[in-house]
Enzyme design. Structure first.
Site, PDB file in Angstrom:
ATOM      1  N   LYS A   1      41.937  48.063  40.167  1.00  0.00           N
ATOM      2  CA  LYS A   1      41.793  46.784  39.463  1.00  0.00           C
ATOM      3  C   LYS A   1      41.459  47.012  37.982  1.00  0.00           C
ATOM      4  CE  LYS A   1      42.637  43.846  42.869  1.00  0.00           C
ATOM      5  NZ  LYS A   1      43.878  43.040  42.870  1.00  0.00           N
TER       6      LYS A   1
ATOM      7  N   ASN B   1      50.222  39.253  42.457  1.00  0.00           N
ATOM      8  CA  ASN B   1      48.991  38.864  43.148  1.00  0.00           C
ATOM      9  C   ASN B   1      48.713  39.686  44.404  1.00  0.00           C
ATOM     10  OD1 ASN B   1      47.018  36.633  44.363  1.00  0.00           O
ATOM     11  ND2 ASN B   1      48.667  36.925  45.850  1.00  0.00           N
TER      12      ASN B   1
ATOM     13  N   VAL C   1      55.236  45.903  48.176  1.00  0.00           N
ATOM     14  CA  VAL C   1      55.185  46.190  46.729  1.00  0.00           C
ATOM     15  C   VAL C   1      54.931  47.675  46.427  1.00  0.00           C
ATOM     16  CG1 VAL C   1      54.527  43.850  46.034  1.00  0.00           C
ATOM     17  CG2 VAL C   1      52.732  45.563  46.487  1.00  0.00           C
TER      18      VAL C   1
ATOM     19  N   TYR D   1      39.652  50.476  45.116  1.00  0.00           N
ATOM     20  CA  TYR D   1      39.959  49.104  44.680  1.00  0.00           C
ATOM     21  C   TYR D   1      39.509  48.903  43.225  1.00  0.00           C
ATOM     22  CZ  TYR D   1      39.993  43.922  45.137  1.00  0.00           C
ATOM     23  OH  TYR D   1      40.232  42.567  44.986  1.00  0.00           O
TER      24      TYR D   1
HETATM   25  N1  LIG Z   1      39.501  37.335  48.117  1.00  0.00           N
HETATM   26  C1  LIG Z   1      38.733  37.751  47.137  1.00  0.00           C
HETATM   27  O1  LIG Z   1      37.493  37.676  47.216  1.00  0.00           O
HETATM   28  C2  LIG Z   1      39.359  38.311  45.876  1.00  0.00           C
HETATM   29  C3  LIG Z   1      38.564  38.401  44.711  1.00  0.00           C
HETATM   30  C4  LIG Z   1      39.139  38.894  43.543  1.00  0.00           C
HETATM   31  C5  LIG Z   1      40.461  39.278  43.547  1.00  0.00           C
HETATM   32  N2  LIG Z   1      41.211  39.191  44.683  1.00  0.00           N
HETATM   33  C6  LIG Z   1      42.621  39.584  44.624  1.00  0.00           C
HETATM   34  O2  LIG Z   1      43.404  38.430  44.840  1.00  0.00           O
HETATM   35  C7  LIG Z   1      44.682  38.819  45.336  1.00  0.00           C
HETATM   36  C8  LIG Z   1      45.065  37.936  46.513  1.00  0.00           C
HETATM   37  O3  LIG Z   1      44.214  38.197  47.608  1.00  0.00           O
HETATM   38  P1  LIG Z   1      43.739  37.045  48.618  1.00  0.00           P
HETATM   39  O4  LIG Z   1      42.305  36.823  48.357  1.00  0.00           O
HETATM   40  O5  LIG Z   1      44.653  35.889  48.573  1.00  0.00           O
HETATM   41  O6  LIG Z   1      43.853  37.839  50.022  1.00  0.00           O
HETATM   42  P2  LIG Z   1      44.916  37.733  51.215  1.00  0.00           P
HETATM   43  O7  LIG Z   1      44.688  38.945  52.043  1.00  0.00           O
HETATM   44  O8  LIG Z   1      44.826  36.398  51.869  1.00  0.00           O
HETATM   45  O9  LIG Z   1      46.340  37.775  50.492  1.00  0.00           O
HETATM   46  C9  LIG Z   1      46.969  38.954  50.074  1.00  0.00           C
HETATM   47  C10 LIG Z   1      48.462  38.810  50.340  1.00  0.00           C
HETATM   48  O10 LIG Z   1      49.127  39.995  49.850  1.00  0.00           O
HETATM   49  C11 LIG Z   1      50.033  40.455  50.854  1.00  0.00           C
HETATM   50  N3  LIG Z   1      50.191  41.898  50.677  1.00  0.00           N
HETATM   51  C12 LIG Z   1      49.262  42.854  50.888  1.00  0.00           C
HETATM   52  N4  LIG Z   1      49.769  44.077  50.690  1.00  0.00           N
HETATM   53  C13 LIG Z   1      51.065  43.908  50.299  1.00  0.00           C
HETATM   54  C14 LIG Z   1      52.100  44.793  49.951  1.00  0.00           C
HETATM   55  N5  LIG Z   1      51.917  46.123  49.960  1.00  0.00           N
HETATM   56  N6  LIG Z   1      53.291  44.274  49.604  1.00  0.00           N
HETATM   57  C15 LIG Z   1      53.509  42.932  49.598  1.00  0.00           C
HETATM   58  N7  LIG Z   1      52.548  42.039  49.945  1.00  0.00           N
HETATM   59  C16 LIG Z   1      51.334  42.520  50.290  1.00  0.00           C
HETATM   60  C17 LIG Z   1      49.377  40.067  52.173  1.00  0.00           C
HETATM   61  O11 LIG Z   1      50.289  40.035  53.250  1.00  0.00           O
HETATM   62  C18 LIG Z   1      48.797  38.706  51.833  1.00  0.00           C
HETATM   63  O12 LIG Z   1      49.729  37.665  52.032  1.00  0.00           O
HETATM   64  C19 LIG Z   1      44.574  40.313  45.641  1.00  0.00           C
HETATM   65  O13 LIG Z   1      45.152  41.054  44.586  1.00  0.00           O
HETATM   66  C20 LIG Z   1      43.085  40.555  45.668  1.00  0.00           C
HETATM   67  O14 LIG Z   1      42.758  41.892  45.369  1.00  0.00           O
HETATM   68  C21 LIG Z   1      40.685  38.713  45.842  1.00  0.00           C
END
Ligand SMILES: NC(=O)c1ccc[n+]([C@@H]2O[C@H](COP(=O)([O-])OP(=O)(O)OC[C@H]3O[C@@H](n4cnc5c(N)ncnc54)[C@H](O)[C@@H]3O)[C@@H](O)[C@H]2O)c1
Length: 271
Positions: free
Chosen positions: A172, A102, A76, A168
């Site tokens: 965000k 996401n 992305v 981050y």
């Molecule tokens: N896990 C938490 O505690 C948490 C809390 C709040 C928000 N978030 C947000 O939720 C979202 C999903 O995260 P998650 O918790 O499922 O973690 P995760 O690491 O399991 O999933 C993230 C996914 O994004 C993909 N990805 C990363 N960089 C990318 C790029 N440059 N291009 C395309 N794909 C890419 C990864 O391969 C992975 O499949 C993120 O935006 C994260 O910041 C996570």
């Protein structure tokens, strides 16, 4: 559940975690899906990204729900890769109604000690990457004239500060501004734009061993962050965020645009 029958959803970061869960939930509601993931590691991120096998497995899981799935390996951070993947999805599935931006990454360090590469990888994935996904999908959504919903994954760190992740937190928070601007620009087209702000979610990101180490090393920095106002403690499951994403994507949220939707058991209510 058939509320999204005939709709097509575009989901980034769909190889696993919340992205996979969102894709499956939207498919359960009747949507076909375009699934995007980087499927390659990022050098400044301390845990692996999803693999192409995992992305294919998400697609298989969607097809087991009798929905169509198209996968696209794209970073992305690179608008041309995203545009190519979205165009392939559009060619196969015809249109896009729902965008779930996401994909996200997280690395750690005091703001003044982050390398430029670490800053760029996190900000370019988490902020520019959402813009690049929206940029690729919006023209087709406007041209079709059927409205739509863009749901952007921010974080509780998009509503308040958090230590050792300034890049981050900045990205965000930036998503709130991006979503508000898009909500204004897209309102006349019936396209709604909202952000979701989850607290800690059980996923590869939160299972990064560095998290526990940093909590132990800097309790004074992290201490006050995690207060749930509700009896339930611990991380959210991805499916609990998917329920809110599905709501914002659905017609039930037809009057909702430009908002920040915390999914955090009230953690940010005091901020
Ligand atoms: N896990 C938490 O505690 C948490 C809390 C709040 C928000 N978030 C947000 O939720 C979202 C999903 O995260 P998650 O918790 O499922 O973690 P995760 O690491 O399991 O999933 C993230 C996914 O994004 C993909 N990805 C990363 N960089 C990318 C790029 N440059 N291009 C395309 N794909 C890419 C990864 O391969 C992975 O499949 C993120 O935006 C994260 O910041 C996570």
């Amino acid at each position: 559940m058939t509320g999204l029958l005939g709709k097509v959803a575009l989901v980034s970061g769909a190889g696993r975690g919340q992205g996979r869960s969102h894709a499956l939930r939207l498919a359960q509601e009747g949507a076909d899906v375009i699934l995007i993931d980087i499927c390659a590691d990022i050098s400044t991120i301390g845990y692996p990204m999803a693999t192409e096998d995992e992305l294919r497995e998400t697609a298989r899981m969607v097809r087991r729900l009798d929905r169509r799935a198209v996968i696209g390996v794209a970073d992305v951070r690179k608008p041309e890769e995203v545009a190519a993947a979205v165009d392939r999805g559009l060619a196969e599935l015809g249109h896009v109604d729902i965008v779930v931006a996401n994909a996200g990454v997280l690395s750690y360090g005091f703001a003044w000690e982050l390398s430029e590469q670490a800053w760029d990888d996190t900000v370019n994935t988490n902020l520019k990457g959402v813009w690049s996904l929206a940029k690729a999908a919006i023209p087709a959504m406007i041209e079709r004239g059927a409205g739509g919903s863009i749901v952007i994954t921010s974080s509780s760190a998009g509503l308040r500060g958090a230590p050792l992740m300034a890049h981050y937190v900045a990205a965000k928070h930036g998503l709130v501004g991006l979503a508000r601007a898009l909500a204004i620009e897209l309102g006349e087209h019936g396209i709604r734009v909202n952000t979701v702000h989850p607290m800690g979610v059980d996923s590869s990101m939160s299972r990064d061993p560095q998290v526990a180490e940093l909590f132990a090393k800097y309790p004074q920095l992290f201490g006050p962050l995690g207060e749930s106002l509700l009896p339930k403690q611990g991380s959210l499951q991805p499916e609990e965020v998917s329920e809110i994403v599905a709501f914002l994507a659905s017609d039930a949220a037809r009057n909702v645009t430009g908002i920040q939707f915390p999914v955090d058991r009230g953690q940010t209510a005091r901020t």
